[in-house]
Design a protein around this motif. Structure first.
Motif, PDB file in Angstrom:
ATOM      1  N   PHE A 245       0.836  -1.199   0.000  1.00 51.61           N
ATOM      2  CA  PHE A 245       0.000   0.000   0.000  1.00 51.61           C
ATOM      3  C   PHE A 245       0.871   1.250   0.000  1.00 51.61           C
ATOM      4  O   PHE A 245       1.857   1.333   0.737  1.00 51.61           O
ATOM      5  CB  PHE A 245      -0.923   0.044   1.226  1.00 51.61           C
ATOM      6  N   ASP A 246       0.485   2.224  -0.809  1.00 51.68           N
ATOM      7  CA  ASP A 246       1.226   3.488  -0.878  1.00 51.68           C
ATOM      8  C   ASP A 246       0.709   4.499   0.136  1.00 51.68           C
ATOM      9  O   ASP A 246       1.455   5.309   0.658  1.00 51.68           O
ATOM     10  CB  ASP A 246       1.121   4.091  -2.286  1.00 51.68           C
ATOM     11  N   ASP A 247      -0.573   4.440   0.416  1.00 53.54           N
ATOM     12  CA  ASP A 247      -1.222   5.434   1.267  1.00 53.54           C
ATOM     13  C   ASP A 247      -1.117   5.031   2.737  1.00 53.54           C
ATOM     14  O   ASP A 247      -1.768   4.096   3.194  1.00 53.54           O
ATOM     15  CB  ASP A 247      -2.689   5.554   0.842  1.00 53.54           C
ATOM     16  N   ASP A 248      -0.264   5.745   3.506  1.00 55.99           N
ATOM     17  CA  ASP A 248      -0.085   5.428   4.929  1.00 55.99           C
ATOM     18  C   ASP A 248      -1.261   5.874   5.781  1.00 55.99           C
ATOM     19  O   ASP A 248      -1.412   5.441   6.915  1.00 55.99           O
ATOM     20  CB  ASP A 248       1.194   6.079   5.463  1.00 55.99           C
ATOM     21  N   THR A 249      -2.099   6.760   5.252  1.00 52.79           N
ATOM     22  CA  THR A 249      -3.239   7.253   6.033  1.00 52.79           C
ATOM     23  C   THR A 249      -4.444   6.324   5.924  1.00 52.79           C
ATOM     24  O   THR A 249      -5.427   6.483   6.634  1.00 52.79           O
ATOM     25  CB  THR A 249      -3.654   8.659   5.558  1.00 52.79           C
ATOM     26  N   LEU A 250      -4.353   5.348   5.060  1.00 55.23           N
ATOM     27  CA  LEU A 250      -5.455   4.414   4.844  1.00 55.23           C
ATOM     28  C   LEU A 250      -5.681   3.549   6.085  1.00 55.23           C
ATOM     29  O   LEU A 250      -4.739   3.009   6.671  1.00 55.23           O
ATOM     30  CB  LEU A 250      -5.126   3.509   3.650  1.00 55.23           C
TER      31      LEU A 250
ATOM     32  N   GLU B 198       0.393   0.862  10.046  1.00 58.84           N
ATOM     33  CA  GLU B 198       1.474   0.479  10.964  1.00 58.84           C
ATOM     34  C   GLU B 198       0.944  -0.400  12.108  1.00 58.84           C
ATOM     35  O   GLU B 198       1.548  -1.419  12.451  1.00 58.84           O
ATOM     36  CB  GLU B 198       2.140   1.736  11.535  1.00 58.84           C
ATOM     37  N   GLU B 199      -0.192  -0.016  12.686  1.00 59.76           N
ATOM     38  CA  GLU B 199      -0.788  -0.811  13.761  1.00 59.76           C
ATOM     39  C   GLU B 199      -1.154  -2.205  13.264  1.00 59.76           C
ATOM     40  O   GLU B 199      -0.929  -3.205  13.953  1.00 59.76           O
ATOM     41  CB  GLU B 199      -2.045  -0.127  14.315  1.00 59.76           C
ATOM     42  N   THR B 200      -1.726  -2.260  12.076  1.00 55.45           N
ATOM     43  CA  THR B 200      -2.126  -3.547  11.509  1.00 55.45           C
ATOM     44  C   THR B 200      -0.902  -4.422  11.273  1.00 55.45           C
ATOM     45  O   THR B 200      -0.918  -5.621  11.562  1.00 55.45           O
ATOM     46  CB  THR B 200      -2.909  -3.342  10.199  1.00 55.45           C
TER      47      THR B 200
END
Length: 135
Positions: A61-66, A82-84
């Motif tokens: 995934f490119d979008d870190d805010t997802l 990050e949490e996932t």
């Protein structure tokens, strides 16, 4: 002619004591348990591979805010990428420990079965079959 018939009968005529029957039963129970453990190990290894695949996909995934839905029990909860990822790593580590524990139990059972085989074959020889059917 009677002497030739008596020979094979004598070989097969082995008394089975209560102790022998207990060993045979213990062998059968542990063989079944080992099969169950091996099946459980395979299922956990498959789950481990699924977690690894999910982790690999998550890294793409490119979008870190997802927000990524993560299943906990019957509920999906949204977490950051990050949490996932951290939760997936923790789940993988826990599964790896479970697999190692199960493999240790299989090894212990295999050692026990080896000892029982030696004892039972020593007494019964070819009159007992302790080999697993591969069918």
């Amino acid at each position: 002619m009677a002497a030739t018939m008596k020979g094979p009968v004598a070989v097969e005529d082995v008394n089975v004591t209560f102790e022998d029957q207990q060993k045979i039963n213990k062998f059968a129970r542990n063989t079944n348990r080992m099969t169950e453990l091996k099946n459980e190990i395979e299922a956990k290894k498959k789950s481990l591979q699924n977690l690894q695949d999910a982790s690999d996909d998550l890294m793409m995934f490119d979008d870190d805010t997802l927000l990524v839905p993560y299943q906990i029990g019957d509920v999906f909860i949204n977490h950051t990428q990050e949490e996932t990822q951290e939760m997936l790593e923790a789940a993988k580590e826990a599964l790896e420990l479970e697999v190692k524990g199960l493999e240790g139990r299989v090894t212990a059972i295999q050692e026990l079965l080896g000892d029982l085989k030696i004892q039972l074959y020593a007494k019964f020889g070819n009159n007992i079959n302790l080999e697993a059917d591969e069918s």
